[in-house]
Design an enzyme around this catalytic site. Structure first.
Site, PDB file in Angstrom:
ATOM      1  CE  LYS A 212      -3.503  -0.094   2.754  1.00  0.00           C
ATOM      2  NZ  LYS A 212      -4.316  -0.034   3.990  1.00  0.00           N
ATOM      3  CD  GLU A 218       8.855  -7.246   6.563  1.00  0.00           C
ATOM      4  OE1 GLU A 218       8.669  -7.555   7.750  1.00  0.00           O
ATOM      5  OE2 GLU A 218       8.429  -6.175   6.044  1.00  0.00           O
ATOM      6  N   GLY A 269      -4.981  -4.338   5.661  1.00  0.00           N
ATOM      7  CA  GLY A 269      -4.425  -5.482   4.943  1.00  0.00           C
ATOM      8  C   GLY A 269      -5.162  -6.769   5.192  1.00  0.00           C
ATOM      9  NE  ARG A 270      -6.805  -6.413  11.426  1.00  0.00           N
ATOM     10  CZ  ARG A 270      -6.233  -5.223  11.544  1.00  0.00           C
ATOM     11  NH1 ARG A 270      -5.146  -4.931  10.826  1.00  0.00           N
ATOM     12  NH2 ARG A 270      -6.721  -4.324  12.368  1.00  0.00           N
ATOM     13  CD  GLU A 356      -2.226  -7.150  11.749  1.00  0.00           C
ATOM     14  OE1 GLU A 356      -1.077  -7.620  11.759  1.00  0.00           O
ATOM     15  OE2 GLU A 356      -2.818  -6.799  10.713  1.00  0.00           O
ATOM     16  CG  HIS A 387      -4.177 -38.498  13.463  1.00  0.00           C
ATOM     17  ND1 HIS A 387      -4.182 -39.801  13.923  1.00  0.00           N
ATOM     18  CD2 HIS A 387      -5.246 -38.384  12.642  1.00  0.00           C
ATOM     19  CE1 HIS A 387      -5.200 -40.461  13.385  1.00  0.00           C
ATOM     20  NE2 HIS A 387      -5.861 -39.616  12.589  1.00  0.00           N
ATOM     21  CE  LYS A 502       5.797  -3.724   9.610  1.00  0.00           C
ATOM     22  NZ  LYS A 502       4.776  -3.061   8.770  1.00  0.00           N
TER      23      LYS A 502
END
Length: 526
Positions: A212, A218, A269-270, A356, A387, A502
């Protein structure tokens, strides 16, 4: 006028604290249990149903939860949000992800634009670009068709779109709409990008850079990694890359990209899978028509979530029961357990969406709250999880509420019959068995084999995982998290907790450290 009060200030919440408790080992046994399964369910979009028969609720508790919804003004707060109020108080922003899939209220204007028209325009631009790629109007330097798309992004630019792609991959193959294979690069660990690049033909790949701000460390690092690989292969990176970014970022209008599609600060973002962030990769992979069906399911679910009656509003009811479990019953976590391999990464997306959004200890005014907020979210697809961590779920010291997701039919519709039943029937049998095992338990004189039961679960159930069903499922959880944030009086739409690490990482890379931070940096040979 909506009032934003802390949960513990609401009289209906105080009443719920005093209400009697439901013992699932009793109410889920025999005919009463059978009756509950038919009674305690709410309709969802795209033919899905939310069944909460195995939750620790009864008619009295449900009446109390409805009073809580009314006192907390959940429906009118949602209406305020989708009509363009500044709900994100931390960043003083509107919250508009619902607008990416439909118009619930009146026209919303921001930055001098009709935002619904803006999002629709971006969807149309993406659809036109995808069609040109698919029909060969946009080719690589050798005149060959692109066959692969790789999304470069992290957090919400990866988790949601990746989960949605994986959820529809087999369905698309079955329905001949798997037009391009999609891969994802997210981790700044160079092994991630190297592994993806080793498994593709870069010359026939379109890379989507998603940031954005255009400054995400990253993502830009991975972009440089990919550009180096393209250069080393003798390819012009600008002929292989598109950007999904904001109109004001340095990526917009940059000649380094074939095209740019836009998002804005009003979509976190999420919450961005139904925006250009998910739209570009899903439209290229499966075609714009499939992405439109996905949006349709989400829009239908949003409309149901706008209802005022919690008993007919599955997202609101799910949120209310979740808050009851967290704050009245004191359960610290929730397990999301999809009995569908297609939803293998859906719990990972929900981890970000929920934790978040509601992992906050101060209210919307920045004041500390005196009650637990967002639960720990984890999960794996069934039957694999059985399992793995189900031992703790069945016999551990903590009771962890469960949210099953199941479908009557598989996406592929190919199966085999072994010992009198198909694989899909065996999968569904496991869901039914687990719900009852958790609820009723099993008494045994051997304490090691004793199951206390009284462990609550719900199930979202549908016929098949289609694009519409996936959109409805995504919207359900987005709106559930939103309603829970309203109940806890939180700002669910910023994420300041992501920022501190960050800032410190930049100090480490600039060698501006001292004390223990320098010691850890030296330990890692930075």
């Amino acid at each position: 006028m909506n009032e934003w009060n802390n949960l513990d200030k609401l009289s209906s919440y105080q009443d719920l604290q005093k209400a009697g408790r439901v013992d699932l080992t009793k109410v889920m046994a025999g005919q009463e249990g059978s009756d509950r399964v038919g009674k305690y369910q709410a309709p969802m979009a795209a033919g899905l149903r939310f069944n909460y028969a195995a939750k620790q609720v009864d008619d009295d508790i449900l009446k109390g939860l409805c009073k809580l919804a009314e006192e907390a003004q959940l429906a009118s707060k949602f209406e305020e949000l989708y009509n363009g109020a500044v709900i994100n108080t931390g960043e003083k922003r509107l919250v508009l992800h619902h607008l990416t899939r439909g118009q619930l209220g009146g026209t919303v204007n921001a930055d001098g634009k009709d935002k619904r028209a803006f999002y629709t325009e971006q969807q149309e631009k993406i659809a036109a670009f995808a069609k040109k790629v698919h029909n060969g109007e946009i080719l690589n330097e050798k005149g060959e068709k692109f066959t692969t798309v790789v999304q470069i992004g992290i957090g919400g630019s990866d988790l949601g779109p990746r989960a949605m792609y994986l959820a529809l991959e087999n369905w698309a193959r079955k329905n001949n709409t798997c037009l391009m294979e999609a891969k994802f690069i997210s981790n700044v660990d160079p092994d991630d990008a190297a592994n993806v690049l080793a498994g593709i033909d870069p010359s026939r790949t379109i890379f989507i850079l998603v940031s954005k701000s255009g400054t995400t460390l990253e993502t830009l690092t991975n972009e440089s990694f990919v550009k180096d690989a393209l250069k080393n292969a003798g390819l012009d990176a600008s002929k292989h890359m598109i950007a999904v970014t904001s109109e004001t970022s340095p990526l917009a209008g940059n000649s380094d990209y074939l095209a740019a599609f836009f998002m804005d600060d009003y979509i976190g973002g999420r919450y961005s899978s139904t925006s250009s962030v998910g739209g570009a990769v899903l439209s290229l992979a499966f075609g714009p028509e499939v992405f439109a069906r996905f949006l349709k399911g989400a829009a239908e679910a949003d409309k149901l979530s706008a209802g005022t009656d919690p008993m007919q509003n599955a997202a609101m009811l799910d949120a209310l029961i979740g808050v009851y479990e967290r704050n009245v019953l004191g359960y610290p976590a929730t397990a999301v357990l999809p009995y569908s391999q297609a939803l293998s990464r859906f719990p990972a997306h929900l981890q970000q969406l929920d934790m978040e959004s509601n992992g906050k200890s101060v209210n919307r005014r920045g004041e500390p709250v005196d009650y637990p907020t967002g639960p720990i979210i984890f999960g794996e697809p069934g039957t694999n999880g059985q399992h793995s961590f189900y031992q703790l779920l069945h016999q551990g010291t903590d009771i962890i509420p469960l949210q099953f997701i199941g479908f009557v039919n598989s996406q592929a519709e190919t199966d085999v019959t072994i010992q009198g039943s198909t694989s899909q029937q065996k999968l569904c049998a496991n869901v039914a068995a687990q719900i009852m095992a958790f609820a009723c338990g099993k008494q045994d004189e051997n304490r090691n084999k004793n199951f206390a039961g009284n462990r609550p679960s719900s199930i979202i159930i549908g016929d098949k995982l289609t694009p519409e069903a996936l959109g409805a499922l995504l919207s359900h959880y987005e709106n559930k998290v939103m309603f829970q944030g309203f109940l806890w009086n939180l700002n669910s739409f910023d994420q300041e907790g992501v920022q501190l690490g960050k800032v410190l990482a930049k100090r480490v890379l600039a060698h501006e450290t001292d004390g223990a931070l320098k010691a850890f940096s030296d330990l890692l040979k930075i």
